[in-house]
Every structure is written in structure tokens, then in C-alpha cells.
Design a protein around this motif. Sequence first.
Motif, mmCIF file in Angstrom:
data_model
loop_
_atom_site.group_PDB
_atom_site.id
_atom_site.type_symbol
_atom_site.label_atom_id
_atom_site.label_comp_id
_atom_site.label_asym_id
_atom_site.label_seq_id
_atom_site.Cartn_x
_atom_site.Cartn_y
_atom_site.Cartn_z
ATOM 1 N N GLY A 1 55.352 38.295 36.264
ATOM 2 C CA GLY A 1 55.552 38.133 34.832
ATOM 3 C C GLY A 1 54.591 38.971 34.006
ATOM 4 N N SER A 2 54.781 38.941 32.696
ATOM 5 C CA SER A 2 54.033 39.813 31.790
ATOM 6 C C SER A 2 52.547 39.475 31.733
ATOM 7 N N PHE A 3 52.202 38.190 31.895
ATOM 8 C CA PHE A 3 50.797 37.809 31.794
ATOM 9 C C PHE A 3 50.014 38.288 33.006
ATOM 10 N N THR B 1 50.897 40.829 34.904
ATOM 11 C CA THR B 1 50.917 42.297 34.836
ATOM 12 C C THR B 1 49.882 42.818 33.854
ATOM 13 N N HIS B 2 49.794 42.185 32.685
ATOM 14 C CA HIS B 2 48.823 42.594 31.666
ATOM 15 C C HIS B 2 47.392 42.503 32.180
ATOM 16 N N ASN B 3 47.123 41.561 33.077
ATOM 17 C CA ASN B 3 45.763 41.332 33.557
ATOM 18 C C ASN B 3 45.499 41.906 34.947
ATOM 19 N N THR B 4 46.389 42.795 35.404
ATOM 20 C CA THR B 4 46.196 43.475 36.694
ATOM 21 C C THR B 4 45.612 44.857 36.456
ATOM 22 N N ARG B 5 44.615 45.234 37.241
ATOM 23 C CA ARG B 5 43.862 46.453 36.959
ATOM 24 C C ARG B 5 44.033 47.554 38.003
ATOM 25 N N VAL B 6 44.362 47.204 39.233
ATOM 26 C CA VAL B 6 44.393 48.199 40.303
ATOM 27 C C VAL B 6 45.753 48.166 41.001
ATOM 28 N N GLU C 1 50.124 34.028 36.746
ATOM 29 C CA GLU C 1 51.487 33.977 37.295
ATOM 30 C C GLU C 1 51.875 32.540 37.639
ATOM 31 N N ALA C 2 50.943 31.774 38.170
ATOM 32 C CA ALA C 2 51.217 30.374 38.485
ATOM 33 C C ALA C 2 51.609 29.609 37.225
ATOM 34 N N ARG C 3 50.910 29.857 36.154
ATOM 35 C CA ARG C 3 51.224 29.197 34.883
ATOM 36 C C ARG C 3 52.632 29.573 34.415
ATOM 37 N N GLN C 4 52.985 30.862 34.502
ATOM 38 C CA GLN C 4 54.313 31.295 34.080
ATOM 39 C C GLN C 4 55.406 30.743 34.986
ATOM 40 N N GLN C 5 55.143 30.685 36.282
ATOM 41 C CA GLN C 5 56.124 30.135 37.212
ATOM 42 C C GLN C 5 56.433 28.678 36.871
ATOM 43 N N LEU D 1 53.660 35.631 46.690
ATOM 44 C CA LEU D 1 53.653 36.640 45.628
ATOM 45 C C LEU D 1 52.300 37.328 45.613
ATOM 46 N N ARG D 2 52.303 38.627 45.303
ATOM 47 C CA ARG D 2 51.069 39.403 45.395
ATOM 48 C C ARG D 2 50.773 40.124 44.091
ATOM 49 N N THR D 3 49.490 40.186 43.764
ATOM 50 C CA THR D 3 49.037 40.895 42.568
ATOM 51 C C THR D 3 49.511 42.342 42.580
ATOM 52 N N GLY D 4 49.953 42.821 41.428
ATOM 53 C CA GLY D 4 50.357 44.219 41.282
ATOM 54 C C GLY D 4 51.814 44.481 41.572
#
Length: 382
Positions: free
Chosen positions: A303-305, A307-312, A147-151, A295-298
Motif C-alpha cells: 500500500g501507499s503508506f 511504499t512512502h516509507n520504504t527507502r531501499v 502495511e499491517a495497519r492498511q491491511q 509480504l516483503r518491504t519494497g
Amino acid sequence: MNEKIRYAMIGGGPGAFIGAVHRIAARMDNLYELVAGCFSSSVEKSLETGKEIGIANDRIYANYQELIEKEKQLPDNQRVQVICIVTPNHVHFAPAKMALENGFHVILDKPITLTLEEAKVLKHLKEQTGKELLLTHTYTGYPMVKEARQQLASKKLGNIRKVYVEYPQGWLSKSVESKQADWRTDPSKSGVAGAMGDIGTHAFNLAEYVTSLQVVKLCADINTVVENRRLDDDGAVLLKFNNGASGVLMASQVAAGEENKVKIRVYGENGGLEWHQEDANSLVLKHLDEPAQILRTGASYLGSFATHNTRVPAGHPEGYLEAFANLYRNFALTILYKNQGREVPKECLDFPGVEEGVRGMAFIETVIASGQSDQKWVELTI
């Protein structure tokens, strides 16, 4: 995709540090099956590990040469497709080279090789053979790092001006006798760098990944703090990036009391962001004229990257093993999509590979050259 990728492991036997982590990461998405291996330079230890894992005796090999030669002779539907190398640095290049030359994809621990020239050879082979190579720079697998990279790529924070990245550890603050410490402080097994090769490359890779920039020159202060140690155990590096931004990288294995306190801060014209591995689910955005955001995971706003790498579900911590598994999953999906002649989604192509490996070796050699030079500022060239 129901197909599983068959893989073999070189290294990862009794007393190994990272082999079990690789095996967990490979199992997490049910995309791999470990069917062969040479887990130790000792045949007895290799057999012991193979039996514990459940590998058939005839697929446990005495050395990596035998593994690659015999696997190559098996029918297409039985032989391994990927060779995973989890050995000390000095046993990276030869098996990786042989694997690529014989038609296998490669998963490899960092740094990619002992020297920049060896890394360039693997890059050439990868391009020549069309095979894939995954380099396990784990920290790029975290959702909030993505997410940091996309931001930053969105330019919401403006052009990047300043980068701070650090990786302090304390486990080598005193002279330590262990399998892990012994090879990491031995130039014949670790290469020209100690801390800068072991963890400095992680910090360097994280800085380039998050910013999508490249370091073009650096100025390094490299130290060997513990008496009689043969390689560096501490250092700080001033960085210049290809957009004109400046940065500071710190890597130390004598920061007593620290474990793996990876941290990155990046500042643009309009604000900055900050990520800590110790709170990996959070990314802090800092704005020039507004309150900071966390910003928090999940969350649905990511962004899409990420989200794609979030598991729980949101609110549940995702850590090192999940980040490691994200690299494995993206690598597997890339291979499977290509095997089916399908276009690979950009989120699946997002894993570190041979290019990052070559740049990592250039970083190592440039850092050591700068640290030993009176000139100090040295261009990072490949």
C-alpha cells in the motif's frame, strides 16, 4: 523541497542513549539542520558536544530556558523552528511547554510527560498555538507496520477479534548501575512506571496504531522482580478494545537474554497477521482457508503508506534508524507543506503526536492503578 528545517536539541550530550539516534534520523533525508542546543545540564559537557557536532559557540546554551528565550529573539531566517527534546522523562514537560508557548514546533521522546495532566496541558497548547508535535514512537515508522495497519483497515481479514503485543528485554535482569538504568528506575525521573512506561507504552502504541482501535479498559499484573528496585520491571496486561476485541500486552525488562524483541499478532474473522522487529522487512498474513503469505518491504503490491516509507530496493534490510528517520521526514514534510499553504498528503501526516502521548500517559496511570487494585479491571479514561 529544498528548504531545511532549523532545529535545536535539548539533551543528547555525553553518555546519552538516544540523542545520536535522533541526529542521525534528522540527517537522513537532508530536511533538517541542527544549529543550536543545550546538550547537558553541565555547561562544559554541552559545549563539548556542541563543538563535536559543529555548532557555533553562541548557539550552545547553558539551559533550555536560555535556548528558547535567545532563539526567539533571532530573526525569522535564523532562529530554530523545531525544538527536539531527548532528555529523561522528568525534563520533558517544562521545555516542551515553553517551546510551544514561544512558537516552536516540538519533537519529544516518549512517554510525553511524567503525568497525564501534564500531557493534557501540552495537548491544549498544541491546539491553541497550531504548532506541530512529534512523539518518537519509533516502531510505527517501519514500512511493514504501516502495511499491517492498511491491511487491517481494508477489512480483508474481517473484524478484529484478538491482539497480542509484546516487548521483552533482559538488560535489567539484575541490579545495574549506569546512567540509563539509574533514571529509568527512579520514580522522580521516570514517573509512576518503570518497564510499563519505558517499553510498555511502545507496545500499547503499536497495538492501537496497527489496529486503528482504542483500548477502553484493562486488567494489569505488575511486578517488581529485582530486589530493592523502586519501579516495575515486568508486567502483563489484559486489554479490551472499543470494538469488543480482547488483547494481551506483555512488557518485561527482566526477560534474560532478550534484547528488543518487539512483536505483534492480530487476528480477525478471516485470518491474522504477524510482525516481528527482528525480521522487520516481513509481514506474515495468515488466512483461514488458504496458505499463509509473507509480504516483503519494497514490493510493488504494498500500500501507499508502506511504499512512502520504504527507502531501499526490495531485499535490502531496513531497520531502526530508517524507521526513526521516517518519523522525522513525515514531520518535516508536514511542516513544510503547511508553511507553503499546501495540502499535506495523508502519508506525510502519518506520525505519532500529542494524541498518542496523552493516550500513552493514560495507559501508564491506568496500568499502575490496576496493578495496585483488587478490582483489577479499570477503565482507561482521558
